[in-house]
Design an enzyme around this catalytic site. Structure first.
Site, short mmCIF file in Angstrom:
data_model
loop_
_atom_site.label_atom_id
_atom_site.label_comp_id
_atom_site.label_asym_id
_atom_site.label_seq_id
_atom_site.Cartn_x
_atom_site.Cartn_y
_atom_site.Cartn_z
N GLN A 1 14.99 1.67 -32.89
CA GLN A 1 14.77 3.04 -33.08
C GLN A 1 15.59 3.82 -34.08
O GLN A 1 15.16 4.98 -34.60
CB GLN A 1 15.53 3.64 -31.53
CG GLN A 1 14.62 3.39 -30.23
CD GLN A 1 15.51 2.11 -29.65
OE1 GLN A 1 16.20 1.30 -30.34
NE2 GLN A 1 15.33 1.99 -28.32
N ARG B 1 13.88 5.26 -14.46
CA ARG B 1 15.06 4.49 -15.33
C ARG B 1 16.19 4.70 -14.39
O ARG B 1 16.65 6.01 -14.34
CB ARG B 1 15.19 4.89 -16.50
CG ARG B 1 13.93 4.35 -17.25
CD ARG B 1 14.09 4.55 -18.97
NE ARG B 1 15.30 3.99 -19.45
CZ ARG B 1 15.63 3.93 -20.74
NH1 ARG B 1 15.02 5.13 -21.39
NH2 ARG B 1 16.56 3.38 -21.21
N ASP C 1 23.62 9.12 -23.11
CA ASP C 1 22.61 9.13 -21.95
C ASP C 1 23.31 9.85 -20.92
O ASP C 1 23.01 10.42 -19.89
CB ASP C 1 22.26 8.06 -21.69
CG ASP C 1 21.05 7.32 -22.55
OD1 ASP C 1 21.57 6.93 -23.76
OD2 ASP C 1 20.14 7.76 -22.38
N ASN D 1 26.07 5.39 -23.84
CA ASN D 1 24.92 5.69 -24.77
C ASN D 1 24.67 4.19 -25.26
O ASN D 1 24.91 3.18 -24.79
CB ASN D 1 25.45 6.23 -25.98
CG ASN D 1 24.41 6.72 -26.93
OD1 ASN D 1 23.45 7.42 -26.64
ND2 ASN D 1 24.55 6.68 -28.13
N LYS D 2 23.33 4.22 -25.82
CA LYS D 2 22.81 2.95 -26.50
C LYS D 2 23.68 1.90 -26.78
O LYS D 2 24.63 2.42 -27.42
CB LYS D 2 22.03 3.36 -27.72
CG LYS D 2 20.94 2.23 -28.24
CD LYS D 2 19.93 1.88 -27.47
CE LYS D 2 19.31 0.24 -27.96
NZ LYS D 2 18.43 0.03 -26.71
N GLY E 1 15.44 12.31 -25.54
CA GLY E 1 15.16 13.24 -24.89
C GLY E 1 13.59 13.32 -24.23
O GLY E 1 13.41 13.93 -23.30
#
Lengths: 345, 345
Positions: free
Chosen positions: B200, B100, B241, B251-252, B60
């Site tokens: 992360q 991005r 995302d 997502n990741k 975020g």
């Protein structure tokens, strides 16, 4: 003896795995290779056991190191009375074979053979350390010969052109399968998950493949499922620390989830190795766990806040439903009928 | 304005995400936190865009950084004629939103709002940078308020006592769900896959959980499938995302294979967020890829032999069949009917 480590990458040549010479055993430190090329020098068999425990060498390495450690143990007591020698060697056999719990059964077979060789050498009045060394070298060469048969069976399953995914470092089978793929003119690229926390995939498998002339790509351990589809992986293969007779594969942590993804995409997963005669059921296998702090560190540097915990199981268990075949020196077996491997013809 | 970042961990408090003050934007460098607590100081909006591109902040964070970057852009041209200001801000809006590719659509919504705020400020003769700053802060606080509703819905699915697995860093939802879990007296432990290549999960999620008083364990990215069973994970959750209206979660990298394993074990996977109105089909989403060398390095140290390649896709795609529910500020939606979220009551 015709040596079968010809044309293989540096770290797969016998002298660079574990080598007894001049009253010492030198072991290539796979924890730092290829960033550093260093050998751990062991002055006695307990140091060899410690090196195995500390994962200086891994995969097939410890089996050779155990034999060389037995030769060293014999050297340690070479001037003592014969009766004491055997007692000492028996203790050494236990120490070396139990350096790591998960592979204790396989290790016992190896050190017990060394004890027999020692007994014969004592009887015949030969040098015990030399006898164990020669026996170990021959055993390793025979293992390479058996592994070469496995590699040949495996390479038959490779496409003429395509992408193979590996897991961790499957030791000699990596070098031997690639040598065989070249012989058969197969145009193969490799994708190697890095294999945290020690990066064996990135450091070892990828290095062997690159040295032997292949196009090789490293991915992180969270990528295999995505990359399988994206890069059109044709086949997934790994070795195994244990293949239980009920069809389960105990191998480096991560194998299970890669095999699951392969199954999802209809990509075959071939495990290489020999079904473990002594392991009827996977439930009897102890999954080794190590200090959780290892996963909180990367190359010796801490990545987490103080107070956060880590958890580090070394292996996982892949069920037979995700295993397309167990590739052995006698051909490819269904995981649902592994006892067949030991059936008399 | 009642600030909703109360009692949250350090990195979730507004000043520590991205903050415009004295003609600069300071952004907490999430690439090194918590090993180092450092802020990247941006002197102009292009440096903010670069910081977003370089993943100084992520999850975020970039949405707040984009707004603060717009305030900074306004500051950069504060003494120019009004007509030039809007042109400059429009260019800045493009630069910031396209830092991005994967999140460009969401970012455009944010910077376009900032442009409207700027126009109003110009009309009324107010300070443009201050107006954008206040608007951004309010927007972020509203996002926290919305996220808090998501967190409340999610925590209703938590067992009274159990183990929750996360993926990467889901930003404010992590802090808010844990705050809520405490309020509801749920006895929860967290398991966080580390999330290579930038860790992360290990550095951010685990730190937030620990600071907020939870028992938290880090595992490597090859462990989730094994650990789910071994540790009795009750629920897997991640942010996204992109949530496309046809029910896919972008997502990741790694989310897909964890969701697959959760599905295999019958463990529910809840994704938190808002379905993306502009994204009818996942096929329209570009999966961002970065320089493959990033995966050959760990904390700046190379782990692979020269000549070996790396591959680094940032995200993967989880299909609706593996998604138990999309947890939104309006409740939990089936991934098979996400348009329902936008239906008028």
């Amino acid at each position: 003896m015709e040596r079968l480590d010809k044309d293989l990458a540096f770290m797969l040549r016998y002298e660079n795995i574990a080598w007894y010479e001049d009253g010492k055993v030198k072991i290539l430190d796979r924890r730092v290779y290829p960033i550093k090329v260093e050998f751990v020098i062991c002055e006695n068999h307990k140091e060899v056991a410690k090196a195995i425990k500390d994962m200086v060498t891994q995969s097939g390495g410890p089996y050779m190191a155990a034999g060389m450690g037995m030769a060293l143990a014999a050297y340690e007591v070479k001037d003592r009375p014969k009766v004491e020698i055997m007692n000492y060697l028996k203790e050494a056999a236990y120490t070396l074979s139990h350096a790591r719990p998960t592979t204790a059964k396989r290790m016992e077979l190896i050190v017990n053979e060394c004890l027999k060789v020692a007994e014969k050498a004592i009887e015949s009045g030969g040098k015990i350390d030399e006898a164990i060394f020669n026996h170990t070298l021959q055993t390793v060469n025979e293992r390479y010969k058996r592994t070469d048969k496995i590699a040949k069976s495996l390479v038959e399953q490779f496409p003429d052109e395509g992408c193979i995914m590996t897991q961790c470092f499957a030791e000699s089978v990596v070098g031997l399968m690639l040598r065989q793929a070249k012989i058969k003119g197969k145009n193969i690229k490799l994708i190697c998950p890095e294999t945290r926390p020690y990066f064996q995939g990135a450091r070892l498998t990828a290095s062997v493949a690159y040295e032997q002339g292949f196009d090789v790509t490293i991915i992180t351990d969270n990528m295999p499922a995505y990359v399988m589809k994206k890069k059109g992986v044709s086949l997934f293969t790994s070795a195994a620390d244990v293949i239980s007779l009920d069809g389960y594969v105990v191998n480096k942590i991560g194998t299970f989830q890669i095999a699951m993804a392969a199954h999802y995409y209809g990509i075959p997963y071939f495990v290489t190795g020999t079904p473990d005669k002594g392991v009827e059921k996977v439930s009897s296998v102890e999954i080794e766990e190590r200090d959780g702090n290892y996963v909180l560190e990367v190359l010796g540097r801490r990545i987490a806040m103080d107070g956060v915990k880590g958890y580090y199981p070394l292996f996982d268990i892949t069920p037979p439903e995700f295993v397309s075949g167990v590739v052995t020196d006698k051909g490819i077996y269904s995981p649902y009928d592994l006892k067949n491997y030991y059936r008399e013809d």
